[in-house]
Design a protein around this motif. Structure first.
Motif, PDB file in Angstrom:
ATOM      1  N   SER A  70      -4.716   1.588 -16.121  1.00  0.00           N
ATOM      2  CA  SER A  70      -4.949   2.865 -15.451  1.00  0.00           C
ATOM      3  C   SER A  70      -6.283   3.480 -15.853  1.00  0.00           C
ATOM      4  CB  SER A  70      -3.810   3.842 -15.774  1.00  0.00           C
ATOM      5  OG  SER A  70      -3.717   4.078 -17.172  1.00  0.00           O
ATOM      6  N   PHE A  71      -6.711   3.233 -17.077  1.00  0.00           N
ATOM      7  CA  PHE A  71      -8.001   3.775 -17.528  1.00  0.00           C
ATOM      8  C   PHE A  71      -9.130   3.260 -16.636  1.00  0.00           C
ATOM      9  CE2 PHE A  71     -11.910   3.615 -19.954  1.00  0.00           C
ATOM     10  CZ  PHE A  71     -11.955   4.848 -20.582  1.00  0.00           C
ATOM     11  N   ILE A  72      -9.100   1.961 -16.347  1.00  0.00           N
ATOM     12  CA  ILE A  72     -10.162   1.358 -15.538  1.00  0.00           C
ATOM     13  C   ILE A  72     -10.059   1.789 -14.082  1.00  0.00           C
ATOM     14  CG2 ILE A  72     -11.136  -0.824 -14.726  1.00  0.00           C
ATOM     15  CD1 ILE A  72     -11.630  -0.202 -17.677  1.00  0.00           C
ATOM     16  N   VAL A  73      -8.853   1.784 -13.539  1.00  0.00           N
ATOM     17  CA  VAL A  73      -8.657   2.150 -12.131  1.00  0.00           C
ATOM     18  C   VAL A  73      -9.119   3.580 -11.883  1.00  0.00           C
ATOM     19  CG1 VAL A  73      -6.952   2.530 -10.312  1.00  0.00           C
ATOM     20  CG2 VAL A  73      -6.769   0.534 -11.797  1.00  0.00           C
ATOM     21  N   THR A  74      -8.690   4.495 -12.726  1.00  0.00           N
ATOM     22  CA  THR A  74      -9.037   5.904 -12.485  1.00  0.00           C
ATOM     23  C   THR A  74     -10.473   6.220 -12.889  1.00  0.00           C
ATOM     24  OG1 THR A  74      -8.065   6.516 -14.634  1.00  0.00           O
ATOM     25  CG2 THR A  74      -6.649   6.653 -12.687  1.00  0.00           C
ATOM     26  N   LEU A  75     -11.029   5.452 -13.837  1.00  0.00           N
ATOM     27  CA  LEU A  75     -12.453   5.604 -14.129  1.00  0.00           C
ATOM     28  C   LEU A  75     -13.278   5.189 -12.918  1.00  0.00           C
ATOM     29  CD1 LEU A  75     -14.765   6.207 -16.087  1.00  0.00           C
ATOM     30  CD2 LEU A  75     -14.583   3.854 -16.919  1.00  0.00           C
ATOM     31  N   GLY A  76     -12.852   4.090 -12.279  1.00  0.00           N
ATOM     32  CA  GLY A  76     -13.501   3.685 -11.032  1.00  0.00           C
ATOM     33  C   GLY A  76     -13.306   4.739  -9.956  1.00  0.00           C
ATOM     34  N   GLY A  77     -12.093   5.327  -9.889  1.00  0.00           N
ATOM     35  CA  GLY A  77     -11.830   6.384  -8.920  1.00  0.00           C
ATOM     36  C   GLY A  77     -12.704   7.599  -9.155  1.00  0.00           C
ATOM     37  N   LEU A  78     -12.949   7.914 -10.418  1.00  0.00           N
ATOM     38  CA  LEU A  78     -13.826   9.040 -10.750  1.00  0.00           C
ATOM     39  C   LEU A  78     -15.196   8.862 -10.108  1.00  0.00           C
ATOM     40  CD1 LEU A  78     -14.283  10.684 -14.247  1.00  0.00           C
ATOM     41  CD2 LEU A  78     -16.274   9.892 -12.990  1.00  0.00           C
ATOM     42  N   LEU A  79     -15.728   7.632 -10.192  1.00  0.00           N
ATOM     43  CA  LEU A  79     -17.059   7.360  -9.641  1.00  0.00           C
ATOM     44  C   LEU A  79     -17.021   7.255  -8.121  1.00  0.00           C
ATOM     45  CD1 LEU A  79     -18.136   4.686 -12.285  1.00  0.00           C
ATOM     46  CD2 LEU A  79     -18.781   7.099 -12.231  1.00  0.00           C
ATOM     47  N   ASN A  93      -1.833  -5.008 -11.935  1.00  0.00           N
ATOM     48  CA  ASN A  93      -1.864  -4.970 -13.407  1.00  0.00           C
ATOM     49  C   ASN A  93      -3.238  -4.633 -13.978  1.00  0.00           C
ATOM     50  OD1 ASN A  93       0.902  -5.717 -13.704  1.00  0.00           O
ATOM     51  ND2 ASN A  93       0.343  -7.852 -13.274  1.00  0.00           N
ATOM     52  N   VAL A  94      -3.967  -3.775 -13.266  1.00  0.00           N
ATOM     53  CA  VAL A  94      -5.241  -3.288 -13.787  1.00  0.00           C
ATOM     54  C   VAL A  94      -4.952  -2.031 -14.599  1.00  0.00           C
ATOM     55  CG1 VAL A  94      -7.566  -2.493 -13.212  1.00  0.00           C
ATOM     56  CG2 VAL A  94      -6.421  -4.182 -11.757  1.00  0.00           C
ATOM     57  N   ALA A 115      -1.527   7.158  -4.400  1.00  0.00           N
ATOM     58  CA  ALA A 115      -0.698   5.969  -4.200  1.00  0.00           C
ATOM     59  C   ALA A 115      -1.535   4.699  -4.295  1.00  0.00           C
ATOM     60  CB  ALA A 115      -0.003   6.047  -2.844  1.00  0.00           C
ATOM     61  N   LEU A 116      -2.765   4.752  -3.789  1.00  0.00           N
ATOM     62  CA  LEU A 116      -3.667   3.603  -3.906  1.00  0.00           C
ATOM     63  C   LEU A 116      -3.953   3.277  -5.367  1.00  0.00           C
ATOM     64  CD1 LEU A 116      -5.625   1.506  -2.712  1.00  0.00           C
ATOM     65  CD2 LEU A 116      -7.365   3.317  -2.619  1.00  0.00           C
ATOM     66  N   HIS A 117      -4.264   4.303  -6.147  1.00  0.00           N
ATOM     67  CA  HIS A 117      -4.477   4.089  -7.587  1.00  0.00           C
ATOM     68  C   HIS A 117      -3.232   3.495  -8.227  1.00  0.00           C
ATOM     69  CE1 HIS A 117      -7.740   7.490  -7.810  1.00  0.00           C
ATOM     70  NE2 HIS A 117      -8.146   6.426  -7.146  1.00  0.00           N
ATOM     71  N   GLY A 118      -2.062   4.074  -7.911  1.00  0.00           N
ATOM     72  CA  GLY A 118      -0.824   3.597  -8.512  1.00  0.00           C
ATOM     73  C   GLY A 118      -0.493   2.169  -8.135  1.00  0.00           C
ATOM     74  N   ALA A 119      -0.763   1.793  -6.883  1.00  0.00           N
ATOM     75  CA  ALA A 119      -0.472   0.425  -6.436  1.00  0.00           C
ATOM     76  C   ALA A 119      -1.351  -0.584  -7.168  1.00  0.00           C
ATOM     77  CB  ALA A 119      -0.685   0.328  -4.924  1.00  0.00           C
ATOM     78  N   ILE A 159      15.365  -0.262 -13.635  1.00  0.00           N
ATOM     79  CA  ILE A 159      14.442   0.717 -13.066  1.00  0.00           C
ATOM     80  C   ILE A 159      13.254  -0.016 -12.437  1.00  0.00           C
ATOM     81  CG2 ILE A 159      12.891   2.647 -13.589  1.00  0.00           C
ATOM     82  CD1 ILE A 159      14.729   3.372 -15.910  1.00  0.00           C
ATOM     83  N   LYS A 160      12.932   0.331 -11.210  1.00  0.00           N
ATOM     84  CA  LYS A 160      11.790  -0.280 -10.523  1.00  0.00           C
ATOM     85  C   LYS A 160      10.514   0.393 -11.021  1.00  0.00           C
ATOM     86  CE  LYS A 160      14.527  -1.411  -6.426  1.00  0.00           C
ATOM     87  NZ  LYS A 160      14.688  -1.223  -4.958  1.00  0.00           N
ATOM     88  N   THR A 161      10.057  -0.065 -12.181  1.00  0.00           N
ATOM     89  CA  THR A 161       8.967   0.608 -12.879  1.00  0.00           C
ATOM     90  C   THR A 161       7.676   0.645 -12.057  1.00  0.00           C
ATOM     91  OG1 THR A 161       8.424  -1.482 -13.999  1.00  0.00           O
ATOM     92  CG2 THR A 161       9.909   0.037 -15.138  1.00  0.00           C
ATOM     93  N   ARG A 162       7.427  -0.382 -11.275  1.00  0.00           N
ATOM     94  CA  ARG A 162       6.184  -0.412 -10.503  1.00  0.00           C
ATOM     95  C   ARG A 162       6.175   0.669  -9.430  1.00  0.00           C
ATOM     96  NH1 ARG A 162       4.860  -6.905  -9.646  1.00  0.00           N
ATOM     97  NH2 ARG A 162       4.526  -7.366 -11.868  1.00  0.00           N
ATOM     98  N   TRP A 163       7.287   0.808  -8.740  1.00  0.00           N
ATOM     99  CA  TRP A 163       7.348   1.826  -7.691  1.00  0.00           C
ATOM    100  C   TRP A 163       7.357   3.233  -8.284  1.00  0.00           C
ATOM    101  CZ3 TRP A 163       5.834   1.071  -3.082  1.00  0.00           C
ATOM    102  CH2 TRP A 163       5.981  -0.178  -2.465  1.00  0.00           C
ATOM    103  N   VAL A 164       7.949   3.390  -9.454  1.00  0.00           N
ATOM    104  CA  VAL A 164       7.896   4.689 -10.126  1.00  0.00           C
ATOM    105  C   VAL A 164       6.456   5.042 -10.467  1.00  0.00           C
ATOM    106  CG1 VAL A 164       8.544   5.957 -12.211  1.00  0.00           C
ATOM    107  CG2 VAL A 164      10.239   4.551 -11.046  1.00  0.00           C
ATOM    108  N   THR A 165       5.684   4.052 -10.911  1.00  0.00           N
ATOM    109  CA  THR A 165       4.271   4.278 -11.219  1.00  0.00           C
ATOM    110  C   THR A 165       3.500   4.704  -9.975  1.00  0.00           C
ATOM    111  OG1 THR A 165       4.338   2.647 -13.021  1.00  0.00           O
ATOM    112  CG2 THR A 165       2.167   3.208 -12.119  1.00  0.00           C
TER     113      THR A 165
END
Length: 436
Positions: free
Chosen positions: A151-160, A148-149, A138-142, A325-331
């Motif tokens: 997903s590639f960057i957010v989850t790459l950061g999460g990987l590290l 508006n970061v 949920a933190l990644h998704g938020a 559709i509330k696209t942000r909350w779906v994400t």
């Protein structure tokens, strides 16, 4: 009103079809899925020949199913992530971090509070792990949805971040052992349901397949949709049930090791026969968990409003937002679900190792993404199936298992996986171009 089948509809339209096309039209079999099954069979037969008949044995196929379970579970969530034109590179690190968290709970914290081998230990550890995984997702998704970061960057950061956090939880120590009941989720001799229960599961699965086909036909008739020919329904039911029962037969043909079977016989006062005692493993518990997750995720993606929203966003994000559709909350929900699936996979991985290690989940993000893409999930968004992703996970694990069996070095294994991933994306590009 006369029932209209796919074959009669094509005939009325004056379309001349060859028998092969008519067969696929009648049965509505996904040709991409069928092609992937064909590729998997070629891989199996090829490795079986190279290994001298070791690959297609009950023992290896049983181990292959257990090894596939954790990646297959994560691949079901990766489908929804990629369908919405996002990516999650952190799944392996999240698996490692959550696995270490659950390991510390069982081996160090909960025994001090509840005592050793308390019946609630594994439940608390599993629930806490799932909640933690969901919170991380949920933190990644938020961050992706509201800041508006990409997903590639957010989850790459999460990987590290989560890989480093795994080390800090125990300062690099391996945590063991796990709770006895928790270990059942990892498979093994005790983590299987045995021959009788496996046949019962197989029969129930066959009844469910038949019920699903009957229900689908009733729904089509109710809404006036074209029906499959009756022979096609019988064919699908027969082939599906045959494959289910064949799988159960293969798993039941893999016996307990002699030493463990002898200990069991001694403990239960069973006379040891001259030919040894044959006790079947049956279906492994992690495989049942993976199948259960696959069924739930298929229901979510195809039957619930949330699933329709996911595919609508992937098809056209702007139109989906204009449609209300509330696209942000779906994400946010998609990534939270992905995190929870990582936690379930972490439980299986930790239980199988009977330990939580810092190396857990390394490169699993590669195999999970590859499984989803090979299974037909388009990186352009809007297209993908849970069943295809799980089959893709089996293909990836078959490649890895076969290469290990024939003694191929690890660096070359990674080369093969990378090539397969690139080829899969290339084939997907060609398929989409022809479909336009």
């Amino acid at each position: 009103m006369a029932e209209i089948t796919n074959s009669t509809q094509a005939a009325r339209a004056g379309v001349a079809e060859n028998p092969v096309k008519r067969f696929f039209r009648a049965t509505e079999i996904d040709t991409r899925l069928l092609g992937m099954i064909g590729a998997m069979l070629i891989i199996w037969i090829g490795f079986n020949i190279i290994s001298g008949g070791l690959f297609l044995t009950p023992r290896n196929l049983w181990n292959l199913s257990v090894q596939t379970a954790s990646v297959a579970i994560m691949a079901t969530g990766m489908v929804l992530v990629i369908v919405t034109r996002n990516i999650d590179l952190s799944v392996g690190s999240v698996l490692g971090f959550v696995g270490m968290f659950m390991g510390v709970l069982q081996a160090e914290l909960l025994p001090q509070i509840l005592g050793f081998d308390h019946p609630l230990t594994w439940i608390i550890a599993l629930m806490a792990g799932i909640l933690l995984g969901g919170a991380i997702g949920a933190l990644h998704g938020a961050i992706i949805a509201f800041l508006n970061v990409p997903s590639f960057i957010v989850t790459l950061g999460g990987l590290l971040v989560w890989r480093g956090a795994t080390w800090f939880v125990t300062s690099g120590r391996t945590v063991a052992p796990m709770d006895a009941t928790f270990r059942l989720m990892g498979g093994g001799t005790n983590g299987s349901i045995g021959a009788t229960a496996s046949w019962i599961v197989g029969v129930i699965a066959c009844l469910a397949i038949v019920a699903t086909l009957v229900s689908s036909r009733k729904q089509r008739r109710r809404f006036g949709f074209p029906l499959r020919p009756v022979w096609a329904e019988y064919f699908l039911a027969g082939v599906s049930c045959f494959l289910v029962l064949l799988t159960v037969f293969v798993f039941n043909d893999y016996p307990w090791p002699v030493a463990i079977a002898r200990k069991f016989a001694d403990a239960n006062g069973i006379a040891w026969p001259d030919g040894g005692l044959f006790i079947s493993h049956g279906i492994a518990i992690p495989v049942l968990i993976a199948i259960g997750v696959g069924i739930v995720m298929t229901f979510i993606s195809t039957r619930l409003r949330f699933g329709r929203y996911v595919f609508a966003i992937g098809g056209n994000p702007e139109a989906a937002e204009l449609a209300g559709i509330k696209t942000r909350w779906v994400t946010v929900k998609i990534f939270a679900l992905m995190g929870m699936l990582c936690a379930i996979a972490a439980a299986i991985s930790t239980a199988r190792l009977n330990a939580a290690t810092n190396a857990q989940g390394e490169l699993d993000e590669l195999y999970t993404i590859a499984a989803a893409v090979i299974g037909g999930t388009s990186l352009s968004g809007g297209m993908g199936t849970v069943a295809g992703a799980m089959l893709g996970a089996l293909v990836m694990q078959s490649l890895q298992s076969g290469m290990v069996l024939v003694g191929i070095d690890t660096p070359f294994q990674r080369i093969v996986v990378g090539v397969v991933l690139v080829v899969a994306v290339w084939l997907d590009t060609i398929y989409r171009a022809r479909a336009r």
